[in-house]
Design a protein around this motif. Structure first.
Motif, mmCIF file in Angstrom:
data_model
loop_
_atom_site.group_PDB
_atom_site.id
_atom_site.type_symbol
_atom_site.label_atom_id
_atom_site.label_comp_id
_atom_site.label_asym_id
_atom_site.label_seq_id
_atom_site.Cartn_x
_atom_site.Cartn_y
_atom_site.Cartn_z
ATOM 1 N N UNK A 98 40.901 -20.341 -15.089
ATOM 2 C CA UNK A 98 40.628 -18.917 -14.840
ATOM 3 C C UNK A 98 40.489 -18.217 -16.189
ATOM 4 N N UNK A 99 39.596 -17.255 -16.247
ATOM 5 C CA UNK A 99 39.371 -16.496 -17.488
ATOM 6 C C UNK A 99 39.990 -15.106 -17.323
ATOM 7 N N UNK A 109 33.480 -5.328 -14.121
ATOM 8 C CA UNK A 109 32.467 -4.624 -13.328
ATOM 9 C C UNK A 109 32.576 -3.135 -13.616
ATOM 10 N N UNK A 110 31.434 -2.493 -13.677
ATOM 11 C CA UNK A 110 31.458 -1.072 -13.985
ATOM 12 C C UNK A 110 31.240 -0.797 -15.473
ATOM 13 N N UNK A 111 31.479 -1.831 -16.306
ATOM 14 C CA UNK A 111 31.268 -1.648 -17.750
ATOM 15 C C UNK A 111 29.956 -2.253 -18.205
ATOM 16 N N UNK A 166 36.642 -13.523 -12.254
ATOM 17 C CA UNK A 166 36.970 -12.503 -11.255
ATOM 18 C C UNK A 166 36.318 -11.187 -11.676
ATOM 19 N N UNK A 167 35.476 -10.641 -10.828
ATOM 20 C CA UNK A 167 34.918 -9.295 -11.019
ATOM 21 C C UNK A 167 34.261 -9.109 -12.391
ATOM 22 N N UNK A 180 39.851 -12.205 -5.832
ATOM 23 C CA UNK A 180 41.210 -11.685 -5.822
ATOM 24 C C UNK A 180 42.181 -12.767 -6.294
ATOM 25 N N UNK A 181 41.635 -13.791 -6.958
ATOM 26 C CA UNK A 181 42.453 -14.882 -7.510
ATOM 27 C C UNK A 181 43.269 -15.600 -6.451
ATOM 28 N N UNK A 182 42.811 -15.540 -5.190
ATOM 29 C CA UNK A 182 43.509 -16.291 -4.138
ATOM 30 C C UNK A 182 42.953 -17.711 -4.073
#
Ligand SMILES: Nc1ccnc(=O)[nH]1
Length: 411
Positions: free
Chosen positions: A62-63, A70-72, A312-313, A321-323
């Motif tokens: 995972x990073x 998102x959004x940036x 993620x996102x 959601x890292x699930x």
């Protein structure tokens, strides 16, 4: 005279994956001290009520440092190189506080979704310097009450082609980097990149976890060189490759040979379905290839495998959601897993990644840390299919979260 209590805590009636009926789990000093029906105890108790208990999910890839962007950034990325470029353009502006806050958000998602062990891949290069690394080191320290975080440092933009990257990588390894990664396809000299990563792994006596490839052209690849380096340095069992999307494009005979090669050299494979499916095959106008390597099949043929989160996102994967339970369900759906494969799909986010990370003390067994999550199901065969809520988690015997069961207001 006071007698010492045998246990500090008992989990009553926990259904284990392997057990026909619920059992009690006794905890002493943060470790599992006994597993048996009807343990006697004068200590605190948690009523598990016959629900499924697991030792927590294990995320090998995972990073955290580039999550929640998102959004940036623009929202029209399509390929892995566009995603890499988008993040490369932003990371010179990342501060330690910014990386910490975004990583913390993902870690908290992961914790309440049942992850207890995690390897995060951290970018080290002259654009970000060691700021991302400093942030994840702080996250490792601050969230140790709930999750064991392992830091895999890697040169995302290449090594031999990126002046200054190697010095920073070595500094990170001296200052807490626990595993070394690499990204040969980003380097102008992929073989020199791999040789240098393996040199450093040997020098620091640490494991290797690479981003192997990210396309569907099996006419060239770095897999042979990874296996060759692994065998030459007797590094079997200490090397993993992530994505490995080219494997999904191999015809059966070549796949058989590659499987045998991976198994023989002891190279593990991590499949990252969310990113692989999001970024692969976008150029196709119809019948899009998906680029998903079949981890459950490889695992059945003797290759150590895991399924993990990756991004993620962000531009690599604008979801998540890292699930890992949801990821395993997602994987099982898109990988054509049959019902008889569901057990392996759960293994791909629990016991198999624990082996990939060489975690010696993972599992609900006497002597291991009392890391335990409780899923809202009384069926230990189909958790992957049913996607039950994760109701509570414990780390070394201490409760880390609880989620209420939904209430139905029947009329
Ligand atoms: N090189 C990479 C490929 C996919 N995901 C990443 O985060 N990085």
């Amino acid at each position: 005279m006071t007698t010492q209590a045998t246990f500090d805590l008992i989990f009553r009636n926990a259904l284990l994956r392997s057990s026909a009926a619920p059992v009690d789990i006794g905890v002493k000093d943060g470790r599992i001290a006994a597993i048996a029906p009807k343990l006697a105890c004068e200590a605190a108790e948690v009523d598990v009520d016959g629900l499924l208990a697991l030792p927590g999910f294990v995320d090998t890839h995972i990073h955290l440092d580039k999550a929640c962007l998102l959004g940036r950034c623009g929202h029209d990325h399509g390929s892995v190189s566009e995603a890499i470029r988008a993040v490369a353009g932003m990371k010179k502006d990342f501060t330690i506080e910014d990386v910490y806050a975004r990583g913390a958000r993902v870690l908290e998602h992961a914790i309440v979704n049942g992850t207890t062990r995690m390897r995060t891949h951290v970018e080290i290069d002259p654009r970000i310097g060691l700021r991302g690394f400093e942030a994840v080191k702080a996250l490792k320290r601050d969230y140790a009450w709930a999750i064991d975080l392992e830091l895999c440092v890697f040169p995302q933009e290449g090594l031999t082609n990126d002046p200054g990257a190697e010095e920073l990588l070595i500094q990170a390894l001296r200052e807490g980097g626990e595993v070394i990664g690499g990204c040969p396809y980003m380097d102008t000299d992929p073989n020199a990149h791999l040789a240098r990563i393996f040199d450093l792994a040997e020098e620091f006596d640490i494991d290797v976890d690479l981003h192997l490839d990210f396309d569907l052209d099996p006419s060239w690849w770095h897999l042979d060189e990874v296996c060759r380096q692994t065998e030459r340095r007797s590094y079997g069992g200490r090397v993993a490759i992530g994505h490995a999307t080219k494997l999904s494009a191999l015809p059966p005979e070549r796949m058989k040979a590659a499987t045998a090669q991976l198994a023989r050299s002891g190279v593990a494979v991590t499949v990252l379905p969310a990113t692989d499916l999001y970024l692969m095959g976008r150029e196709a106008t119809h019948n899009a290839p998906r680029g998903l390597t079949l981890a459950h099949k490889l695992a059945g043929d003797g290759v150590l495998c895991s399924v993990a989160t990756n991004n993620v996102l962000n531009p690599f994967t604008p979801f998540g959601d890292a699930s890992l339970l949801r990821m395993a369900n997602f994987y099982a759906n898109v990988a054509h897993a049959s019902v008889r494969d569901f057990d392996t799909c759960l293994d791909l986010v629990t016991g198999l990644p624990a082996r990939l990370m060489n975690l010696a003390d993972y599992g609900i067994e006497v002597g291991n840390p009392a890391d335990l999550i409780v899923l809202d199901t009384k069926d230990n065969r189909f958790a992957i299919a049913e996607l039950p809520d994760v109701l509570m988690g414990f780390k070394r015997g201490r409760q880390t979260f609880a989620r209420p069961r939904p209430t139905l207001f029947k009329s």
